[in-house]
Design an enzyme around this catalytic site. Sequence first.
Site, PDB file in Angstrom:
ATOM      1  N   ASN A 169       5.274   1.427  -4.531  1.00 60.75           N
ATOM      2  CA  ASN A 169       4.561   1.351  -5.798  1.00 60.75           C
ATOM      3  C   ASN A 169       4.488  -0.108  -6.227  1.00 60.75           C
ATOM      4  OD1 ASN A 169       3.456   2.222  -8.302  1.00 60.75           O
ATOM      5  ND2 ASN A 169       5.496   2.202  -9.231  1.00 60.75           N
TER       6      ASN A 169
ATOM      7  N   ASP B  49      -8.135   1.493  -7.928  1.00 61.64           N
ATOM      8  CA  ASP B  49      -8.714   2.717  -8.476  1.00 61.64           C
ATOM      9  C   ASP B  49      -9.091   2.508  -9.937  1.00 61.64           C
ATOM     10  OD1 ASP B  49      -9.308   5.343  -9.312  1.00 61.64           O
ATOM     11  OD2 ASP B  49      -7.897   6.190  -7.869  1.00 61.64           O
TER      12      ASP B  49
ATOM     13  N   THR C 105     -15.887  -5.652   3.128  1.00 57.28           N
ATOM     14  CA  THR C 105     -15.428  -4.386   3.687  1.00 57.28           C
ATOM     15  C   THR C 105     -16.478  -3.304   3.480  1.00 57.28           C
ATOM     16  OG1 THR C 105     -14.360  -3.691   1.631  1.00 57.28           O
ATOM     17  CG2 THR C 105     -13.045  -5.010   3.174  1.00 57.28           C
TER      18      THR C 105
ATOM     19  N   GLU D 209       0.847  -1.185   0.000  1.00 56.29           N
ATOM     20  CA  GLU D 209       0.000   0.000   0.000  1.00 56.29           C
ATOM     21  C   GLU D 209       0.891   1.246   0.000  1.00 56.29           C
ATOM     22  OE1 GLU D 209      -2.483   2.236  -0.555  1.00 56.29           O
ATOM     23  OE2 GLU D 209      -3.724   0.530   0.055  1.00 56.29           O
TER      24      GLU D 209
END
Length: 242
Positions: free
Chosen positions: A123, A146, A218, A96
Amino acid sequence: MPDDAPRYRDQPVSFVRRGGRMSEAQERAWAELSPFYRFDVPRDAASTSVHPDAVFDPAAEFGREAPLIVEIGSGQGHAIVNAAVNNPDTDFLAVEVYVGGLARTMLDADKAGARNLRVIEANAPEVLETLLPEGSASEVWIFFSDPWHKKRHHKRRMIKDGFGATVGRALRDGGVLRLATDWEDYALQMREVMDAAPEFERAFEGEWAGRFEGRAMTAFERKGIEKGRDIRDLTYRRVPRG
């Protein structure tokens, strides 16, 4: 995002580093728990880059030989901490770029007594390309990365042409790649990219894979469902190396 945003290896990154301060609990977790849980990544040029000579040795870091599951974009760590607690014979690595999320992951792992988990701030493509030894991962998870839904930003999506080779390097022969998204256009792109990747074959029948039972529900996934978006899973298996 502007086209002059920070780049790694001449490629646009799939994230934007957001500001914001950590809570006191997160600050304390970062200071006190990092020595055990966090792998301190040697950097190249950028703050989340990986030096090309750096190596994460799972056996050395965990002190044992065990299957390794890597989650890319682990967020607050809810899915991976839950998995680590319920699978003590497997090792887990959370990748992360958001420090607050990694701090929360360490805090929750410590509270749950999960010692089979490590975290990396880096990354993700660089982790897959060089930091992990080739064939070291049994599974790679990428849940709700994303979608960069605006067309001009699609180049920032993680799963795009060439990704099969990147993730295929880190996975062992027969290893599994698990993907999930609540964005239909991105799901279609994921499927097109991975169907075309010579390193992989489908591990599902029909249009989409069934929901991965090992993925904890989640708040993010629940929010997508509440908004009426379908959750689409994909599962691919690493074919044997030639």
